[in-house]
Scaffold this motif. Structure first.
Motif, PDB file in Angstrom:
ATOM      1  N   UNK A 620       0.827  -1.216   0.000  1.00  0.00           N
ATOM      2  CA  UNK A 620       0.000   0.000   0.000  1.00  0.00           C
ATOM      3  C   UNK A 620       0.858   1.261   0.000  1.00  0.00           C
ATOM      4  N   UNK A 621       2.094   1.130  -0.463  1.00  0.00           N
ATOM      5  CA  UNK A 621       2.973   2.297  -0.570  1.00  0.00           C
ATOM      6  C   UNK A 621       3.569   2.753   0.738  1.00  0.00           C
ATOM      7  N   UNK A 622       3.711   1.824   1.715  1.00  0.00           N
ATOM      8  CA  UNK A 622       4.180   2.222   3.040  1.00  0.00           C
ATOM      9  C   UNK A 622       5.633   2.691   3.051  1.00  0.00           C
ATOM     10  N   UNK A 623       6.502   1.989   2.315  1.00  0.00           N
ATOM     11  CA  UNK A 623       7.925   2.328   2.365  1.00  0.00           C
ATOM     12  C   UNK A 623       8.174   3.750   1.879  1.00  0.00           C
ATOM     13  N   UNK A 624       7.621   4.081   0.723  1.00  0.00           N
ATOM     14  CA  UNK A 624       7.865   5.416   0.184  1.00  0.00           C
ATOM     15  C   UNK A 624       7.156   6.490   1.006  1.00  0.00           C
ATOM     16  N   UNK A 625       6.063   6.127   1.671  1.00  0.00           N
ATOM     17  CA  UNK A 625       5.416   7.081   2.575  1.00  0.00           C
ATOM     18  C   UNK A 625       6.363   7.423   3.718  1.00  0.00           C
ATOM     19  N   UNK A 626       7.035   6.388   4.265  1.00  0.00           N
ATOM     20  CA  UNK A 626       7.987   6.625   5.349  1.00  0.00           C
ATOM     21  C   UNK A 626       9.161   7.469   4.876  1.00  0.00           C
ATOM     22  N   UNK A 627       9.582   7.250   3.633  1.00  0.00           N
ATOM     23  CA  UNK A 627      10.685   8.041   3.071  1.00  0.00           C
ATOM     24  C   UNK A 627      10.236   9.482   2.833  1.00  0.00           C
ATOM     25  N   UNK A 628       9.057   9.646   2.234  1.00  0.00           N
ATOM     26  CA  UNK A 628       8.553  10.987   1.923  1.00  0.00           C
ATOM     27  C   UNK A 628       8.451  11.854   3.169  1.00  0.00           C
ATOM     28  N   UNK A 629       7.971  11.264   4.263  1.00  0.00           N
ATOM     29  CA  UNK A 629       7.761  12.047   5.479  1.00  0.00           C
ATOM     30  C   UNK A 629       8.978  12.057   6.405  1.00  0.00           C
ATOM     31  N   UNK A 630      10.099  11.492   5.945  1.00  0.00           N
ATOM     32  CA  UNK A 630      11.350  11.614   6.684  1.00  0.00           C
ATOM     33  C   UNK A 630      11.513  10.685   7.859  1.00  0.00           C
ATOM     34  N   UNK A 631      10.704   9.622   7.932  1.00  0.00           N
ATOM     35  CA  UNK A 631      10.839   8.677   9.041  1.00  0.00           C
ATOM     36  C   UNK A 631      12.056   7.785   8.849  1.00  0.00           C
ATOM     37  N   UNK A 632      12.376   7.462   7.596  1.00  0.00           N
ATOM     38  CA  UNK A 632      13.560   6.660   7.305  1.00  0.00           C
ATOM     39  C   UNK A 632      14.188   7.126   6.001  1.00  0.00           C
ATOM     40  N   UNK A 633      15.475   6.902   5.882  1.00  0.00           N
ATOM     41  CA  UNK A 633      16.191   7.215   4.644  1.00  0.00           C
ATOM     42  C   UNK A 633      16.848   5.976   4.059  1.00  0.00           C
ATOM     43  N   UNK A 634      16.704   4.847   4.741  1.00  0.00           N
ATOM     44  CA  UNK A 634      17.389   3.646   4.288  1.00  0.00           C
ATOM     45  C   UNK A 634      18.814   3.601   4.813  1.00  0.00           C
ATOM     46  N   UNK A 635      19.568   2.620   4.334  1.00  0.00           N
ATOM     47  CA  UNK A 635      20.948   2.439   4.780  1.00  0.00           C
ATOM     48  C   UNK A 635      21.894   3.252   3.898  1.00  0.00           C
ATOM     49  N   UNK A 636      23.094   3.461   4.389  1.00  0.00           N
ATOM     50  CA  UNK A 636      24.066   4.274   3.645  1.00  0.00           C
ATOM     51  C   UNK A 636      24.512   3.620   2.346  1.00  0.00           C
ATOM     52  N   UNK A 637      24.396   2.294   2.268  1.00  0.00           N
ATOM     53  CA  UNK A 637      24.863   1.593   1.068  1.00  0.00           C
ATOM     54  C   UNK A 637      23.775   1.464   0.006  1.00  0.00           C
ATOM     55  N   UNK A 638      22.663   2.192   0.172  1.00  0.00           N
ATOM     56  CA  UNK A 638      21.603   2.168  -0.828  1.00  0.00           C
ATOM     57  C   UNK A 638      20.564   1.093  -0.622  1.00  0.00           C
TER      58      UNK A 638
END
Length: 741
Positions: A620-638
């Motif tokens: 349901x688009x949860x990952x990109x929602x978390x990215x859009x709102x700044x909750x996570x940016x992922x790991x440094x290695x991409x």
């Protein structure tokens, strides 16, 4: 060792006792609860925090008749030593003087929170000798005992109030008696102050209850007409946005917003009017006898909590006696006209229209206090849809006059509160290719026929507890239109049920066009649900009761798990278990945060090299929602590293970022700033980049340390621990009622 007369906790109790606070205030609506920590606290800082919260009692007291310190009354007050003969004769003068000094502190109109803080600090210093002479020696009473007792007393007040209400009494004295008794018998730190009553009796011949009731009695000498206490209470209720509401059958209630919900008071209060020949109350029901205007008073123990002017019409005089603008203390009522026009679907649009010529007149009525432009829609008949037509420039000009301006559109069963700042008229006009003055905003609030949503309801086995309401906003100009369906801040809407909602097992859900549904943050008061959403769609309230065999009666976090599961935020395993001892993964934790916040999904853009976009955690688009709102940016290695187990430091950082979301408007005044991250024994092992995040959620009560006094930043987060973290966060962010025991 020199003892100051009162700790910040004891001072808080004296303040509460002195002005005979109502149950709502006493339970923390205005003063806010504070927990006692084992570490020493900075008393001056605590006093400043307390003063900033308690200043609501003084901020606008002058406008409600606070006339200044009643020096003559205070100087002439005396204790009835016949009734209190147990007070030692050699301490009576000292106790009397101390109580006079306390009263002077309380009944002084302080000009600012800083002034109040300074006055309390000065009081503590100037009265140290009086305090010591009362309590030193045999039966010595320490500030630590007072701190622990008052802290536990606050925890017992709510149940004491509930018990008093069940017996038909909500008087101050009844509540205090119950709370003191419960604290002495069941308080968390009762072993520390179990003999406090005995020590007080030895020192000054009074019990704890006696002290509270004595101060309350002295208030009646100082403020016999209760005008000063009424002014202070009305100031506090006004500052906290409390409002008097009335229903169509003339029943009145006082609503007060707390940290977790709205509290509704009706029968527990006394209701009266300024002119009983025009209108009078029986219980909380207003009876109208003649046409006119009266002031309606919500009172407790003779103290006015709020006043509202109401215009009423006598029976047979062309209308009923109901207040035509319930809760209008912060409301602007714009002039409107109602027109009926056929729409392309074959139905009739019943349009409540605000004339463009009236925009400036309406804006002129907006003040810092009056920020709501309220539009009441007609009741829809069969084959009709109701909507409001509002000039676009009303949003623009209202936002300029008051950045917090809101246009509220109301029906009998629902309301929709659209912040003026969310309607970007200049951008809309540019997209439509028209002038800003030509843009109209159409707001619709309509009940959806059950047959239109039957497939979605049946497919998802939803147990509806209210009607389904569709909220839409459309910008139009001539034959051009643009839907406005997403927002940058929560747009609150209320849905009213036919009976009270079960706040523990109910939640609002958005019915999606693809046949799925999404849980939305919801607060409940009685039969009113306040839904906080970033989008428009069809909404309804559902009830749900979920438990798991490996949680029910066997896991410490059962209440957290079952409450969040019943609100469709957390889910179990495919085999029906919850698996509370399993470690959480990064994907699981982020999905739960996104669900709890009600964030709309975002289409995956291929940002992470280890995520395809079709996985369960992005359905349901949860990952990109978390990215859009700044909750996570992922790991440094991409990578996103969805399957990696999440550590406590990572969980703390994500929750801390969620607290900073602009649309959440998280109230940090409730943080317990006496808590410091340096209290943890492994402080030096906590990465510097995360220390501020951890301290913030520690102060918010969302996460705490281990039994060994450590934070354990590298430790993993179990599924039951996650439920507690998420539950505490949602309650503290006012996205869920505090029903978890």
């Amino acid at each position: 060792m020199k003892k100051y007369p009162f700790s910040n906790k004891a001072m808080k109790a004296i303040l509460a006792a002195t002005i005979a606070l109502s149950p709502v205030v006493t339970t923390g609506v205005f003063s806010g609860g504070e927990k006692v920590e084992a570490a020493e606290v900075d008393i001056n800082q605590e006093i400043e925090n307390l003063a900033s919260k308690f200043y609501v009692f003084y901020n606008s007291a002058g406008t409600f008749g606070f006339t200044g310190t009643p020096t003559d009354k205070i100087n002439t007050m005396s204790i009835n030593f016949t009734a209190y003969s147990s007070i030692p004769s050699d301490k009576r003068d000292t106790l009397t003087q101390l109580l006079k000094n306390i009263s002077t502190l309380i009944y002084t109109e302080h000009g600012s929170a800083a002034d109040l803080s300074s006055a309390v600090k000065t009081f503590r210093t100037n009265n140290a000798t009086l305090f010591n002479s009362l309590f030193e020696g045999q039966g010595d009473i320490t500030s630590k005992q007072l701190i622990l007792f008052i802290s536990d007393l606050e925890n017992e007040l709510e149940s004491a109030i509930a018990a008093a209400a069940l017996t038909g009494s909500s008087s101050y004295s009844d509540v205090i008696k119950r709370a003191v008794s419960q604290t002495l018998n069941y308080g968390l730190h009762k072993d520390q102050y179990s003999n406090l009553n005995g020590r007080l009796s030895t020192s000054i011949g009074l019990s704890i209850e006696d002290l509270f009731l004595l101060q309350s009695a002295l208030n009646d000498h100082i403020d016999p007409q209760k005008t000063l206490r009424s002014a202070m209470m009305q100031s506090a209720f006004k500052e906290k946005g409390a409002q008097i509401y009335s229903s169509s059958d003339n029943k009145y209630e006082l609503r007060v917003r707390t940290s977790s919900a709205n509290i509704s008071l009706d029968h527990s209060l006394t209701w009266s009017t300024s002119n009983s020949s025009i209108a009078s109350f029986t219980g909380n029901t207003l009876s109208v006898h003649a046409t006119g205007t009266v002031d309606v008073y919500a009172m407790l123990d003779g103290i006015k909590l709020m006043t509202k002017s109401v215009s009423v019409t006598a029976p047979g005089g062309g209308g009923g006696g109901t207040d035509p603008n319930p809760g209008d203390d912060n409301v602007v009522q714009p002039p409107v006209e109602v027109i009926r026009v056929p729409n392309p679907s074959g139905k009739v649009d019943v349009v409540t229209k605000v004339s463009p010529e009236k925009v400036q007149e309406i804006v002129n009525l907006i003040t810092p206090e009056k920020n709501v432009i309220a539009i009441k829609l007609e009741k829809a008949a069969e084959g009709e849809e109701v909507k409001a037509n509002v000039p676009g420039n009303l949003f623009t000009e209202a936002g300029k006059k008051n950045p917090h301006a809101v246009v509220e559109v109301k029906t009998e069963g629902a309301s929709y509160k659209l912040p003026a700042s969310e309607v970007k008229v200049s951008e809309i006009a540019a997209k439509l290719g028209v002038n800003e003055s030509e843009v109209q905003i159409i707001i619709s609030v309509n009940e959806v026929p059950q047959e239109d949503v039957k497939d979605t309801v049946d497919k998802n086995k939803l147990n509806l507890a209210s009607k389904v309401i569709e909220f839409t906003v459309t910008a139009v100009s001539g034959n051009k239109s643009q839907s406005i369906s997403t927002f940058t801040t929560f747009v609150e809407r209320e849905i009213t049920g036919d009976q009270e909602f079960d706040a523990d097992q109910s939640v609002a859900v958005k019915l999606n066009e693809d046949g799925t549904f999404s849980a939305i943050p919801t607060l409940f008061v009685g039969n009113t649900a306040t839904v906080k959403s970033l989008t428009n769609s069809k909404y309804t309230i559902v009830e749900n009761d979920i438990t798991f065999p490996d949680v029910n009666n066997v896991n410490w976090a059962e209440d957290y798990i079952e409450t969040l599961a019943s609100k469709y935020i957390i889910r179990g395993k495919l085999d029906g278990r919850y698996a509370p001892a399993d470690d959480m993964t990064r994907a699981e934790f982020i999905v739960l945060l996104v669900r709890g916040l009600g964030l709309p999904g975002e289409e995956y853009n291929g940002e992470f090299r280890d995520v395809k976009g079709s996985e369960w955690f992005n359905s349901s688009g949860e990952v990109m929602a978390a990215v859009k709102y700044g909750i996570t940016e992922g790991m440094r290695d991409g990578r996103f590293a969805p399957g990696e187990k999440i550590t406590r430091i990572q969980a703390a950082a994500m929750v801390s970022r969620a607290m900073e979301l602009k649309f959440l408007n998280y109230d940090k005044s409730g943080l317990d700033t006496s808590k410091k991250i340096k209290e943890f024994k492994d402080y030096n092992g906590i990465a510097p980049w995360a220390r501020a995040d951890i301290e913030k959620i520690y102060q918010a009560g969302i996460m705490s340390g281990t039994s060994a006094g450590k934070f354990n930043p590298s430790g993993l987060t179990k599924r039951d621990q996650m439920a507690r973290i998420l539950g505490e966060f949602l309650v503290s962010a006012k996205l869920m009622n505090d029903t978890i025991e």
